[in-house]
Enzyme design. Structure first.
Site, PDB file in Angstrom:
ATOM      1  N   LYS A  23      38.078  42.833  39.896  1.00 35.85           N
ATOM      2  CA  LYS A  23      37.577  43.390  41.151  1.00 35.85           C
ATOM      3  C   LYS A  23      37.543  44.919  41.175  1.00 35.85           C
ATOM      4  O   LYS A  23      36.715  45.502  41.882  1.00 35.85           O
ATOM      5  CB  LYS A  23      38.410  42.873  42.329  1.00 35.85           C
ATOM      6  CG  LYS A  23      38.188  41.399  42.641  1.00 35.85           C
ATOM      7  CD  LYS A  23      38.920  40.998  43.907  1.00 35.85           C
ATOM      8  CE  LYS A  23      38.653  39.554  44.260  1.00 35.85           C
ATOM      9  NZ  LYS A  23      39.266  39.173  45.558  1.00 35.85           N
ATOM     10  N   ASP A  51      35.995  40.273  51.316  1.00 34.21           N
ATOM     11  CA  ASP A  51      37.316  39.677  51.547  1.00 34.21           C
ATOM     12  C   ASP A  51      37.886  40.038  52.917  1.00 34.21           C
ATOM     13  O   ASP A  51      38.310  39.169  53.675  1.00 34.21           O
ATOM     14  CB  ASP A  51      38.302  40.129  50.462  1.00 34.21           C
ATOM     15  CG  ASP A  51      38.116  39.406  49.144  1.00 34.21           C
ATOM     16  OD1 ASP A  51      37.627  38.262  49.158  1.00 34.21           O
ATOM     17  OD2 ASP A  51      38.460  39.986  48.101  1.00 34.21           O
TER      18      ASP A  51
END
Length: 283
Positions: free
Chosen positions: A71, A107
């Site tokens: 990420k 997220d």
């Protein structure tokens, strides 16, 4: 589903990825929406990430999700990173916009949407304690801070990482740090507890990140783990009268937002939820 040369491809990059529920959920979503896409998971070792991105770009893949451990590292291979993802410092969704790779992070937004939908919580009235200081804590902390939470306390096994996250979130709200040994004292004043570590995740389902004695009925306890849906922390919190919120909704809505980035169409949320719920039955 009919697959031919016009079928679009979307992917997941991670290491490992065999456990992921995303392919089943996303492929069902595309079918339900009547969209000609397929979703595949690729196990990409860290040293091969650059090659993988170059290959996906060359093949015209429409976009991909990014999971552990890529990420942060993915950002150097993209042409652009949107403001939220840059502030969080991580990307979990990439869109190939006619050859230009743009990174997003869904997220935090997915978490906030799930929390508010399932609890009706006014986040601006909450005093928050986050356990953990990794990527998930960073995304959720940013979402809460920018949504108007007035104070966030960070607790982590490594004090240095807790202080780093608290300083980062301090751009948007008041923050402080507490040692794990002092959590119960802080819990007395906390109204929203967010558990962002892997403690209690399958198969270690009997583990709990804090002593349950400090949990109380004025709390909402939110555990980002979704496997199992009801962790030991959530079970102990419910016994003590607290309201509980599992990580399944965050998993769902970060995927919903990714779907909408790729397609420009509303995601079939209930279908995606049903697939996730069915895949986790008995866990």
């Amino acid at each position: 589903m009919h697959i031919d040369g016009t079928t679009g491809v979307v992917a997941l990059l991670g290491h490992p990825v065999a456990h992921s529920k995303s392919p089943e959920m996303m492929n069902r979503a595309f079918q339900t929406a009547g969209l000609p896409y397929i979703y595949a998971a690729f196990d990409v070792a860290p040293e091969a990430l650059g090659d993988a991105v170059r290959g996906l770009r060359a093949l015209g893949v429409r976009g991909w999700n990014v999971t552990i451990p890529h990420k942060v590292a993915i950002m150097e291979w993209l042409d652009e990173v949107d403001e939220t993802a840059r502030a969080i410092g991580a990307v979990n969704t990439v869109v190939n916009d006619n050859g230009r790779l743009v990174g997003y992070n869904t997220d935090g937004t997915g978490y906030l949407r799930s929390l508010q939908e399932e609890t009706g919580l006014d986040v601006t009235a909450q005093r928050v304690l986050i356990i953990g200081a990794g990527g998930a804590a960073r995304a959720v902390g940013h979402a809460l801070a920018t949504a108007g939470v007035r104070h966030i306390t960070v607790a982590n096994r490594t004090t240095e990482k807790a202080e780093e996250l608290a300083a980062h979130l301090g751009q948007w709200t008041a923050t402080d740090v507490v040692g794990l040994a002092d959590i119960n004292r802080v819990l007395e004043e906390t109204t929203l507890l967010v558990q962002s570590t892997s403690v209690g995740m399958y198969p270690h389902v009997d583990e709990i990140p804090i002593a349950p004695s400090g949990l109380h009925d004025r709390l909402i306890v939110s555990d980002l783990i979704y496997r199992p849906k009801w962790t030991r922390l959530l079970q102990e919190a419910k016994k003590r009268g607290a309201r509980v919120h599992s990580g399944l909704g965050m998993l769902l809505y970060q995927a919903v937002l990714a779907f909408e980035h790729w397609t420009g169409r509303p995601a079939p949320v209930e279908t995606m939820r049903e697939v996730l719920e069915a895949s986790l039955q008995g866990e």
